[in-house]
Design a protein around this motif. Structure first.
Motif, mmCIF file in Angstrom:
data_model
loop_
_atom_site.group_PDB
_atom_site.id
_atom_site.type_symbol
_atom_site.label_atom_id
_atom_site.label_comp_id
_atom_site.label_asym_id
_atom_site.label_seq_id
_atom_site.Cartn_x
_atom_site.Cartn_y
_atom_site.Cartn_z
ATOM 1 N N VAL A 26 0.837 -1.206 0.000
ATOM 2 C CA VAL A 26 0.000 0.000 0.000
ATOM 3 C C VAL A 26 0.869 1.253 0.000
ATOM 4 O O VAL A 26 0.551 2.251 -0.658
ATOM 5 N N TYR A 27 1.975 1.206 0.726
ATOM 6 C CA TYR A 27 2.923 2.325 0.726
ATOM 7 C C TYR A 27 3.418 2.614 -0.691
ATOM 8 O O TYR A 27 3.430 3.761 -1.151
ATOM 9 N N VAL A 28 3.828 1.569 -1.403
ATOM 10 C CA VAL A 28 4.317 1.757 -2.768
ATOM 11 C C VAL A 28 3.175 2.179 -3.684
ATOM 12 O O VAL A 28 3.354 3.004 -4.587
ATOM 13 N N GLN A 29 1.994 1.608 -3.464
ATOM 14 C CA GLN A 29 0.813 2.026 -4.225
ATOM 15 C C GLN A 29 0.603 3.535 -4.108
ATOM 16 O O GLN A 29 0.421 4.245 -5.106
ATOM 17 N N ASN A 30 0.619 4.030 -2.877
ATOM 18 C CA ASN A 30 0.373 5.458 -2.648
ATOM 19 C C ASN A 30 1.438 6.317 -3.318
ATOM 20 O O ASN A 30 1.154 7.394 -3.840
ATOM 21 N N HIS A 31 2.677 5.837 -3.267
ATOM 22 C CA HIS A 31 3.773 6.551 -3.913
ATOM 23 C C HIS A 31 3.529 6.630 -5.419
ATOM 24 O O HIS A 31 3.693 7.694 -6.037
ATOM 25 N N ALA A 32 3.145 5.502 -6.019
ATOM 26 C CA ALA A 32 2.924 5.458 -7.468
ATOM 27 C C ALA A 32 1.765 6.354 -7.891
ATOM 28 O O ALA A 32 1.841 7.067 -8.902
ATOM 29 N N LEU A 33 0.692 6.338 -7.118
ATOM 30 C CA LEU A 33 -0.485 7.104 -7.497
ATOM 31 C C LEU A 33 -0.327 8.597 -7.240
ATOM 32 O O LEU A 33 -1.090 9.404 -7.770
#
Length: 329
Positions: A26-33
């Motif tokens: 989720v951390y990486v998801q948020n970074h990507a988005l």
């Protein structure tokens, strides 16, 4: 010891591994988005002549493999009711590659109970696939469908884009690999690089024999492949003999790579990976090739034979993402 020490997060129990992996995803998801979307596009002429497993790519022939589920809520736009002169704003996507095996169960335990997974903005690809029918227990896509995709509350969270192989090509590894590579080209050719796709996150397990995805130690020339994005694998030493796999350069080009490993049966291979990189196991190659962007999530049983500095994992999904290590194009 490996010359490039990855971050190693160790936990007493598998459930704790699953929770930490989900938080990291989720951390990486948020970074990507949160990244601005680049509108740069490449003409068909810039793609023609690109070297792949099939040779020269004709952009006109590239097509997207239909997924079982479509993005968003599945509604079909009625173009007659819209002003086609107004181009819709491009939305950032989270591009992730996953492998199969026990990783699927870890993701099942960790992700499905969270409320901050933005499934409708995920593009999911597979690190490899065993060339068996989707209803087989050996199918990575089939396993992920049953244990993850079918269990998502799509009315509440929407549906991810899922990119899998074409089931009717499982008897022909070369053609299956060629088609899946074209799917990747279609999905990534408009981004920063056409040389290699750039996943936001590449999630991998590691088998007791040291193979990752369907890249086996000392097997054929798969670990030396540096042009193709996807390769066929025939006569695999274990499990289904026919497979396809994304290659080492594709894995190492990802913004982040995470290994998820559990169990005492993995302890000997983890020792070799961390302490004997000169053995050239696939995971050791990734530790070196993606240095600074690799994390390991393991339970204590998998580290019983290895001396390695363990880091304490701190929940990060609500943090401002850290600056990424630049990737050499």
């Amino acid at each position: 010891m490996t010359t490039n020490i990855p971050k190693v997060y160790a936990f007493p129990e598998l459930d704790e591994v699953a929770d930490a992996v989900a938080d990291y995803v989720v951390y990486v998801q948020n970074h990507a988005l949160a990244k601005p979307v680049k509108e740069k596009k490449l003409s068909s002429s810039s793609l023609n002549g690109m070297v792949t497993t099939t040779g020269t790519v004709d952009f006109k022939e590239i097509r997207r493999t239909p997924s079982v589920k479509s993005a968003g809520n599945g509604n079909v736009n009625n173009s007659s009711s819209k002003d086609l002169s107004k181009k819709p704003k491009k939305e950032a996507r989270f591009r992730i590659a996953i492998s199969g095996g026990s990783l699927i169960q870890v993701l099942n335990k960790g992700l499905l109970t969270r409320t901050d997974v933005k499934w409708d903005r995920w593009d999911i690809y597979f690190a490899d696939e065993r060339l068996v029918p989707f209803d087989s227990q050996d199918s990575n896509y089939g396993q992920a469908k049953r244990k993850i995709f079918d269990l998502i509350d799509t009315e509440k969270y929407g549906e991810p884009n899922i990119y899998h192989i074409e089931e009717d090509l499982i008897s022909d590894p070369q053609e299956c690999a060629d088609r899946y590579e074209k799917v990747l080209i279609k999905g990534f050719a408009g981004r920063d690089s056409v040389k290699l796709p750039m996943f936001d996150l590449f999630l991998l397990g590691c088998a007791p024999d040291g193979h990752i995805a369907s890249l086996f130690p000392n097997f054929q020339e798969s670990l030396r492949e540096n042009l193709a994005w996807v390769i066929p694998v025939e006569g695999a030493p274990s499990g289904p003999s026919k497979r396809i796999s994304l290659t080492i350069p594709v894995i190492c080009h990802s913004n982040r790579v995470a290994f998820v490993v559990e169990g005492a049966t993995k302890a000997p291979v983890i020792k070799t990976i961390m302490e004997r990189p000169e053995k050239g196991l696939p995971s050791s190659i990734v530790n070196e090739g993606a240095a600074g962007r690799v994390s390991w999530f393991v339970d204590n049983d998998a580290l019983t034979e290895t001396f390695v500095v363990k880091k304490k994992y701190k929940n990060r999904s609500h943090e401002k993402p850290e600056e990424e290590t630049p990737i050499q194009q």
